[in-house]
Design a protein around this motif. Structure first.
Motif, PDB file in Angstrom:
ATOM      1  N   GLY A   4      38.420  34.998  47.262  1.00 59.05           N
ATOM      2  CA  GLY A   4      39.739  35.092  46.642  1.00 59.05           C
ATOM      3  C   GLY A   4      40.050  36.541  46.300  1.00 59.05           C
ATOM      4  O   GLY A   4      40.094  37.399  47.169  1.00 59.05           O
ATOM      5  N   ARG A   5      40.234  36.828  45.007  1.00 58.02           N
ATOM      6  CA  ARG A   5      40.560  38.183  44.545  1.00 58.02           C
ATOM      7  C   ARG A   5      39.332  38.900  43.983  1.00 58.02           C
ATOM      8  O   ARG A   5      39.465  39.894  43.276  1.00 58.02           O
ATOM      9  N   SER A   6      38.145  38.391  44.282  1.00 56.18           N
ATOM     10  CA  SER A   6      36.888  39.011  43.859  1.00 56.18           C
ATOM     11  C   SER A   6      36.045  39.354  45.070  1.00 56.18           C
ATOM     12  O   SER A   6      36.259  38.822  46.156  1.00 56.18           O
ATOM     13  N   VAL A   7      35.075  40.240  44.848  1.00 57.74           N
ATOM     14  CA  VAL A   7      34.144  40.632  45.909  1.00 57.74           C
ATOM     15  C   VAL A   7      32.730  40.523  45.369  1.00 57.74           C
ATOM     16  O   VAL A   7      32.430  40.996  44.274  1.00 57.74           O
ATOM     17  N   ARG A   8      31.881  39.869  46.144  1.00 58.86           N
ATOM     18  CA  ARG A   8      30.454  39.851  45.846  1.00 58.86           C
ATOM     19  C   ARG A   8      29.801  40.795  46.842  1.00 58.86           C
ATOM     20  O   ARG A   8      30.009  40.678  48.053  1.00 58.86           O
ATOM     21  N   GLY A   9      29.045  41.738  46.331  1.00 56.99           N
ATOM     22  CA  GLY A   9      28.316  42.669  47.178  1.00 56.99           C
ATOM     23  C   GLY A   9      26.828  42.430  47.049  1.00 56.99           C
ATOM     24  O   GLY A   9      26.349  41.980  46.001  1.00 56.99           O
ATOM     25  N   GLU A  10      26.107  42.714  48.114  1.00 62.90           N
ATOM     26  CA  GLU A  10      24.649  42.618  48.108  1.00 62.90           C
ATOM     27  C   GLU A  10      24.082  43.800  48.873  1.00 62.90           C
ATOM     28  O   GLU A  10      24.605  44.169  49.922  1.00 62.90           O
TER      29      GLU A  10
END
Length: 137
Positions: A76-82
């Protein structure tokens, strides 16, 4: 540098890149973050995500001394980074005085990310974080 893999739709998609254990990779990672978020119409998050990626990637280069895999997932309007590396050593927050050159990286990660953590991987670890638009996380 094209991503190693891409999948998704308009609300959820992921990109992944493999980067070397080289200081130049940190700047490249910031560039890749900005380009990916612009493509997802999430440029408002680009500087926060780039700052977190920069700190985590720098830790990989300096401490893990291994290649890394950078993944970004739009939710959505968020980002998960790894950022995954091959080192079994987990990041440890260090006290940093006003004149210290090192020791602020994880504090910066905590300040820019809504939440973050570390998970074990089959070879090494994954440092993950989530950044959302203010008021949407």
């Amino acid at each position: 540098m094209p991503p190693a893999s891409v999948w998704g739709d308009e609300n959820s998609c992921e990109v992944r890149w493999h980067l070397p254990a080289d200081p130049v990779a940190v700047g490249k990672a910031r560039q890749l973050v900005r380009e990916a978020l612009a493509g997802w119409s999430l440029s408002a998050l680009a500087e926060d995500v780039a700052m977190v990626v920069s700190e985590v990637a720098t830790n990989v280069v300096v401490h893990a001394k291994s290649s890394m895999t950078l993944s970004l997932r739009r939710c959505g309007r968020s980002v998960r980074g790894e950022v995954a590396d091959r080192s079994p050593g987990w990041p440890t927050p260090l006290p940093a005085g006003p004149d210290e050159e090192h020791g602020r990286g994880l504090a910066i990660v905590a300040a820019y990310a809504d939440r973050w953590g570390v998970d074990p991987a089959s070879e090494g670890k994954i440092v993950w974080f989530v950044c959302g638009e203010r008021g949407s996380s």
